[in-house]
Design an enzyme around this catalytic site. Sequence first.
Site, mmCIF file in Angstrom:
data_model
loop_
_atom_site.group_PDB
_atom_site.id
_atom_site.type_symbol
_atom_site.label_atom_id
_atom_site.label_comp_id
_atom_site.label_asym_id
_atom_site.label_seq_id
_atom_site.Cartn_x
_atom_site.Cartn_y
_atom_site.Cartn_z
ATOM 1 N N GLY A 124 0.832 -1.200 0.000
ATOM 2 C CA GLY A 124 0.000 0.000 0.000
ATOM 3 C C GLY A 124 0.856 1.235 0.000
ATOM 4 N N GLU A 125 0.177 2.364 -0.058
ATOM 5 C CA GLU A 125 0.891 3.627 -0.148
ATOM 6 C C GLU A 125 0.245 4.617 0.809
ATOM 7 O OE1 GLU A 125 1.487 4.876 -4.123
ATOM 8 O OE2 GLU A 125 2.363 6.804 -3.529
ATOM 9 N N GLY A 126 1.053 5.305 1.598
ATOM 10 C CA GLY A 126 0.536 6.349 2.484
ATOM 11 C C GLY A 126 0.995 7.703 1.995
ATOM 12 N N THR A 127 0.867 8.718 2.855
ATOM 13 C CA THR A 127 1.212 10.065 2.416
ATOM 14 C C THR A 127 2.705 10.239 2.184
ATOM 15 O OG1 THR A 127 0.944 10.539 4.755
ATOM 16 C CG2 THR A 127 -0.671 11.500 3.264
ATOM 17 N N TYR A 128 3.522 9.613 3.009
ATOM 18 C CA TYR A 128 4.957 9.859 2.859
ATOM 19 C C TYR A 128 5.763 8.602 2.573
ATOM 20 C CZ TYR A 128 5.336 8.242 7.676
ATOM 21 O OH TYR A 128 5.270 7.495 8.810
ATOM 22 N N VAL B 248 5.814 4.318 0.695
ATOM 23 C CA VAL B 248 5.212 3.178 0.023
ATOM 24 C C VAL B 248 5.626 1.958 0.831
ATOM 25 C CG1 VAL B 248 5.002 1.896 -2.147
ATOM 26 C CG2 VAL B 248 5.499 4.345 -2.195
ATOM 27 N N VAL B 249 4.668 1.073 1.094
ATOM 28 C CA VAL B 249 4.951 -0.073 1.958
ATOM 29 C C VAL B 249 4.967 -1.371 1.142
ATOM 30 C CG1 VAL B 249 4.222 -1.334 4.024
ATOM 31 C CG2 VAL B 249 3.825 1.132 3.883
ATOM 32 N N LYS C 251 9.109 -0.082 4.578
ATOM 33 C CA LYS C 251 8.482 1.207 4.320
ATOM 34 C C LYS C 251 9.489 2.125 3.673
ATOM 35 C CE LYS C 251 5.087 3.982 6.628
ATOM 36 N NZ LYS C 251 4.175 4.017 7.768
ATOM 37 N N ASP D 232 0.676 11.448 16.762
ATOM 38 C CA ASP D 232 -0.269 11.188 15.666
ATOM 39 C C ASP D 232 -1.038 9.903 15.929
ATOM 40 O OD1 ASP D 232 -1.672 11.801 13.387
ATOM 41 O OD2 ASP D 232 -0.183 10.956 12.024
HETATM 42 P P1 ADP Z 1 -1.628 4.764 5.521
HETATM 43 O O1 ADP Z 1 -1.646 4.433 6.989
HETATM 44 O O2 ADP Z 1 -1.831 6.203 5.200
HETATM 45 O O3 ADP Z 1 -2.455 3.833 4.694
HETATM 46 P P2 ADP Z 1 1.024 3.633 5.490
HETATM 47 O O4 ADP Z 1 2.192 4.124 4.710
HETATM 48 O O5 ADP Z 1 1.170 3.599 6.962
HETATM 49 O O6 ADP Z 1 -0.141 4.549 5.021
HETATM 50 O O7 ADP Z 1 0.635 2.172 5.042
HETATM 51 C C1 ADP Z 1 0.154 1.865 3.750
HETATM 52 C C2 ADP Z 1 -0.448 0.458 3.780
HETATM 53 O O8 ADP Z 1 0.582 -0.505 3.952
HETATM 54 C C3 ADP Z 1 -1.402 0.213 4.927
HETATM 55 O O9 ADP Z 1 -2.712 0.503 4.591
HETATM 56 C C4 ADP Z 1 -1.207 -1.253 5.216
HETATM 57 O O10 ADP Z 1 -2.069 -2.030 4.397
HETATM 58 C C5 ADP Z 1 0.196 -1.538 4.819
HETATM 59 N N1 ADP Z 1 1.101 -1.594 5.975
HETATM 60 C C6 ADP Z 1 1.677 -0.555 6.624
HETATM 61 N N2 ADP Z 1 2.480 -0.956 7.613
HETATM 62 C C7 ADP Z 1 2.416 -2.306 7.634
HETATM 63 C C8 ADP Z 1 3.022 -3.337 8.443
HETATM 64 N N3 ADP Z 1 3.852 -3.045 9.451
HETATM 65 N N4 ADP Z 1 2.716 -4.607 8.181
HETATM 66 C C9 ADP Z 1 1.871 -4.924 7.169
HETATM 67 N N5 ADP Z 1 1.281 -4.012 6.369
HETATM 68 C C10 ADP Z 1 1.531 -2.717 6.586
#
Ligand code: ADP
Length: 321
Positions: free
Chosen positions: A14-18, A20-21, A37, A133
């Site tokens: 997935g991808e968040g604001t800052y 990519v995971v 991340k 946060d």
């Molecule tokens: P957001 O919380 O804005 O969605 P993140 O960058 O925190 O953005 O995470 C993006 C996505 O990656 C999440 O929605 C989740 O599905 C996945 N993810 C994040 N951290 C983990 C983790 N530690 N283990 C498994 N999946 C994760």
Amino acid sequence: KETREKYVTGDRLGEGTYAVVYSGHFRSDPARLVAIKKIKVQQEWKDGIPMDAIREIKFLQELEHPNIIKLYDVYSTKDQNISLVLEHLPLGDLEGLWKNKEISYTSADIKSWSNMLAQAIWWCHEHFVLHRDIKGNNLLIAADGTVKLADFGLARSFADAGRPMTHVVITRFYRPPELLYGARHYSGKVDIWSVGCVIAELAIRRFFLTGDSDLGQLAVICEHFGTPTEETWPGVSKLEYYIKPSEQQSWQGNGTAPRKGYPSSWWKAAFPLLGDDGIDLLRAMLTPDPNKRLSAKQVLDHPYWTNAPRPTKKENLPKQG
Ligand code: ADP
């Protein structure tokens, strides 16, 4: 050997604001999963990664607690990016849980999740780390049901890189009144307010204090808890954006007088799943004056946790996916 070679990067999760995971695993043991991340490079980082972001990461690496996400490693890549290697937490987050209409849960489940959160924040504050946060979607769930606090201070370090103690931290719904009034000297009490908001939303299965702007958020807080005055919150009138109760009519609309806050009967009706002791704890966490708001230690000492019902054992908690 280079740190990054210790891990194998897999699918994009997935991808968040800052960031990519990605999923990943230890090269030495493919059964040991991790989340990788990768922080997005930002325009304003002309000289690479900001120093305070690095310090923050170092801090996280030293915080070891069962309810805090484990940071295994940090490494940089050729393209100036940095990657955090984190504990793999595959069962979503607390916001996803209350939003999932296929899952039903009880008072004992709420107490269990809330307690794991309270333990995490106590540990952070014992070690002088503010999270800043806390919200449902930063509370991730491990395969065994354990709730783990994630996205530490990283939100500030990466999203608002380089800006000092700004009051624009914490997603609006979880932001305490001292920050909305522009306080620049704040404490761990900001996290306690956010924790209270998360517990409330687990109990009602919707967001609790939902302002559509910063002023709107303050109006919602005043509506629930009463408009702060020097009597209820010494020092509040010195804060930069404090609005005198006599001037509030214009921003609260409809010629409304300063708010008194909701009576106990309202809280009882709104939070049937928390019980009287749970409501007492919630209101003590959501006290507008940060000096009167409970500390993390006081939260853990509250009788709610040991009164009936006992918190559900984590292996028996309802799970998603
Ligand atoms: P957001 O919380 O804005 O969605 P993140 O960058 O925190 O953005 O995470 C993006 C996505 O990656 C999440 O929605 C989740 O599905 C996945 N993810 C994040 N951290 C983990 C983790 N530690 N283990 C498994 N999946 C994760």
